[in-house]
Design a protein around this motif. Structure first.
Motif, mmCIF file in Angstrom:
data_model
loop_
_atom_site.group_PDB
_atom_site.id
_atom_site.type_symbol
_atom_site.label_atom_id
_atom_site.label_comp_id
_atom_site.label_asym_id
_atom_site.label_seq_id
_atom_site.Cartn_x
_atom_site.Cartn_y
_atom_site.Cartn_z
ATOM 1 N N SER A 1 44.043 45.054 40.665
ATOM 2 C CA SER A 1 42.848 45.780 40.246
ATOM 3 C C SER A 1 42.738 47.165 40.876
ATOM 4 O O SER A 1 41.980 48.003 40.384
ATOM 5 C CB SER A 1 41.589 44.982 40.609
ATOM 6 O OG SER A 1 41.539 44.730 42.011
ATOM 7 N N HIS A 2 43.481 47.423 41.966
ATOM 8 C CA HIS A 2 43.364 48.689 42.682
ATOM 9 C C HIS A 2 44.731 49.139 43.194
ATOM 10 O O HIS A 2 45.572 48.301 43.550
ATOM 11 C CB HIS A 2 42.418 48.563 43.880
ATOM 12 C CG HIS A 2 40.990 48.326 43.504
ATOM 13 N ND1 HIS A 2 40.545 47.099 43.054
ATOM 14 C CD2 HIS A 2 39.912 49.151 43.504
ATOM 15 C CE1 HIS A 2 39.249 47.192 42.793
ATOM 16 N NE2 HIS A 2 38.848 48.417 43.055
ATOM 17 N N SER B 1 37.528 49.814 49.906
ATOM 18 C CA SER B 1 37.619 49.484 48.484
ATOM 19 C C SER B 1 37.179 48.047 48.216
ATOM 20 O O SER B 1 36.481 47.771 47.230
ATOM 21 C CB SER B 1 39.048 49.696 47.994
ATOM 22 O OG SER B 1 39.190 49.295 46.652
ATOM 23 N N GLU C 1 33.458 47.943 48.264
ATOM 24 C CA GLU C 1 32.828 48.565 47.090
ATOM 25 C C GLU C 1 33.897 48.731 46.001
ATOM 26 O O GLU C 1 34.403 49.828 45.780
ATOM 27 C CB GLU C 1 32.205 49.914 47.464
ATOM 28 C CG GLU C 1 31.267 50.447 46.412
ATOM 29 C CD GLU C 1 30.469 51.650 46.882
ATOM 30 O OE1 GLU C 1 29.893 52.334 46.015
ATOM 31 O OE2 GLU C 1 30.414 51.900 48.102
ATOM 32 N N PRO C 2 34.243 47.650 45.316
ATOM 33 C CA PRO C 2 35.402 47.684 44.415
ATOM 34 C C PRO C 2 35.259 48.592 43.206
ATOM 35 O O PRO C 2 36.270 48.958 42.590
ATOM 36 C CB PRO C 2 35.557 46.216 43.992
ATOM 37 C CG PRO C 2 34.243 45.574 44.278
ATOM 38 C CD PRO C 2 33.660 46.310 45.447
ATOM 39 N N SER C 3 34.057 48.966 42.842
ATOM 40 C CA SER C 3 33.895 49.863 41.696
ATOM 41 C C SER C 3 34.171 51.316 42.058
ATOM 42 O O SER C 3 34.262 52.173 41.173
ATOM 43 C CB SER C 3 32.477 49.752 41.131
ATOM 44 O OG SER C 3 31.520 50.193 42.087
ATOM 45 N N ALA C 4 34.310 51.624 43.345
ATOM 46 C CA ALA C 4 34.361 53.012 43.805
ATOM 47 C C ALA C 4 35.779 53.570 43.850
ATOM 48 O O ALA C 4 36.762 52.847 44.042
ATOM 49 C CB ALA C 4 33.730 53.127 45.182
ATOM 50 N N TYR D 1 42.314 53.938 43.958
ATOM 51 C CA TYR D 1 41.782 54.018 42.603
ATOM 52 C C TYR D 1 41.506 52.624 42.050
ATOM 53 O O TYR D 1 42.384 51.749 42.134
ATOM 54 C CB TYR D 1 42.790 54.666 41.660
ATOM 55 C CG TYR D 1 43.013 56.134 41.840
ATOM 56 C CD1 TYR D 1 42.203 57.067 41.202
ATOM 57 C CD2 TYR D 1 44.069 56.605 42.618
ATOM 58 C CE1 TYR D 1 42.428 58.428 41.340
ATOM 59 C CE2 TYR D 1 44.303 57.964 42.758
ATOM 60 C CZ TYR D 1 43.472 58.871 42.127
ATOM 61 O OH TYR D 1 43.710 60.213 42.259
ATOM 62 N N PRO D 2 40.349 52.395 41.434
ATOM 63 C CA PRO D 2 40.206 51.215 40.570
ATOM 64 C C PRO D 2 41.104 51.429 39.349
ATOM 65 O O PRO D 2 41.010 52.449 38.669
ATOM 66 C CB PRO D 2 38.722 51.208 40.192
ATOM 67 C CG PRO D 2 38.067 52.255 41.028
ATOM 68 C CD PRO D 2 39.120 53.206 41.456
ATOM 69 N N PRO E 1 39.516 51.974 35.255
ATOM 70 C CA PRO E 1 39.020 53.299 34.860
ATOM 71 C C PRO E 1 40.067 54.399 35.002
ATOM 72 O O PRO E 1 40.073 55.347 34.209
ATOM 73 C CB PRO E 1 37.831 53.543 35.794
ATOM 74 C CG PRO E 1 37.967 52.562 36.895
ATOM 75 C CD PRO E 1 38.714 51.400 36.346
ATOM 76 N N VAL F 1 32.250 56.611 37.847
ATOM 77 C CA VAL F 1 32.849 55.872 38.955
ATOM 78 C C VAL F 1 32.264 56.399 40.259
ATOM 79 O O VAL F 1 32.383 57.590 40.554
ATOM 80 C CB VAL F 1 34.387 56.027 38.951
ATOM 81 C CG1 VAL F 1 35.003 55.340 40.165
ATOM 82 C CG2 VAL F 1 34.972 55.473 37.657
ATOM 83 N N LYS G 1 22.841 59.014 40.300
ATOM 84 C CA LYS G 1 23.246 57.719 40.882
ATOM 85 C C LYS G 1 23.528 57.860 42.368
ATOM 86 O O LYS G 1 23.376 56.881 43.123
ATOM 87 C CB LYS G 1 24.498 57.208 40.173
ATOM 88 C CG LYS G 1 24.238 56.602 38.813
ATOM 89 C CD LYS G 1 25.525 56.261 38.093
ATOM 90 C CE LYS G 1 26.353 55.223 38.848
ATOM 91 N NZ LYS G 1 27.579 54.852 38.085
#
Length: 256
Positions: A90-91, A113, A116-119, A165-166, A169, A198, A254
């Motif tokens: 995933s990353h 990461s 905060e896996p979305s970051a 990087y995720p 995205p 992101v 955000k």
């Protein structure tokens, strides 16, 4: 102590004619702190591909991906990220092959990461006294331009390539543009991922500036690549003014 072995996060090292000794040193440093490590050899013809492939035969945590032709850092990262996604990762933490990025900080960035896996986890470089002042001044110009393109902060340094990087995205945004394949990759992806919503996390990290006399390797062509960077910011500012300003405003809201 054995390094962590992850099924979600891997270290990705794009390399083009880095030299066998320097590439092996960088890869061994990464393996000492994280597994797996993937190297994308981007059409190298200096013997470094063969050397790192031999290392992979005895290192189960190492994979080498060979590209027949040189396509640039962004193209190499995209291919590695697509293959990583196909394997369920995933990353990806991208680090340069030339020894300037701090392998000892890999676990810190991966931990951020995982928290905060979305970051997009961005490195903020801390340079030593050996860094040329002209490079630092040019960097400040790039930071200012990116802050304009993002309508504010969020990206402390758009040029430092030590990042997590995720994958989803990253691949999605890269497939939407034919640019960001060479030296424009790092700043363009930072801005476009920011526009895509992101979130960003910025972490300071030491950066070694290696001159040619110290064994450093650079494929930066002063005229060609500065023109490429000028064109990059022209495109990004035009996109911001024409259609991306609502996305940039949303991203800034955000952050607050």
């Amino acid at each position: 102590m054995n390094p962590p072995v992850s099924s979600t996060h891997l270290v990705l090292v794009p390399s083009y004619n880095t030299g066998a000794e320097l590439l092996l040193s960088t890869v061994r440093g990464a393996l000492a702190h994280w597994r797996p490590v993937w190297v994308v050899v981007d059409g190298s013809n200096d013997g470094s591909a063969e050397a790192v492939a031999r290392l992979a035969l005895e290192e189960p945590g190492l994979r080498v991906i060979m590209r027949a032709k040189n396509g640039g850092k962004g193209a190499a990262v995209l291919e590695g990220a697509e293959l990583a996604a196909a394997k369920g990762f995933s990353h990806v933490l991208v680090m340069d092959a030339d020894g300037q990025h701090p392998a000892g900080r890999i676990q810190d960035f991966m931990t951020a990461s995982l928290r905060e896996p979305s970051a997009l986890v961005l490195g903020r470089p801390v340079f030593g006294p050996e860094a040329p002042p002209v490079r630092l001044k040019g960097r400040r110009l790039s930071v200012g331009l990116v802050h304009c393109e993002c309508l504010g902060g969020g990206i402390d340094d758009p040029l430092f390539g030590f990042r997590v990087y995720p994958v989803a995205p990253l691949v999605r945004v890269m497939r939407r543009t034919r640019f960001a394949r060479r030296y424009d990759f790092d700043p363009e992806m930072a801005v476009r991922l920011f526009w895509a919503g992101v979130p960003t996390v910025n972490i300071p990290a030491a950066c070694r500036y290696l001159s040619r006399a110290d064994g450093g390797v650079s494929h930066f062509h002063y005229v060609r690549d500065n023109i490429r960077m000028a064109w990059l910011h022209t495109r990004l500012i035009a996109a911001l003014l024409l259609w991306q300003w609502p996305a940039a405003r949303r991203a800034q809201r955000k952050r607050k």
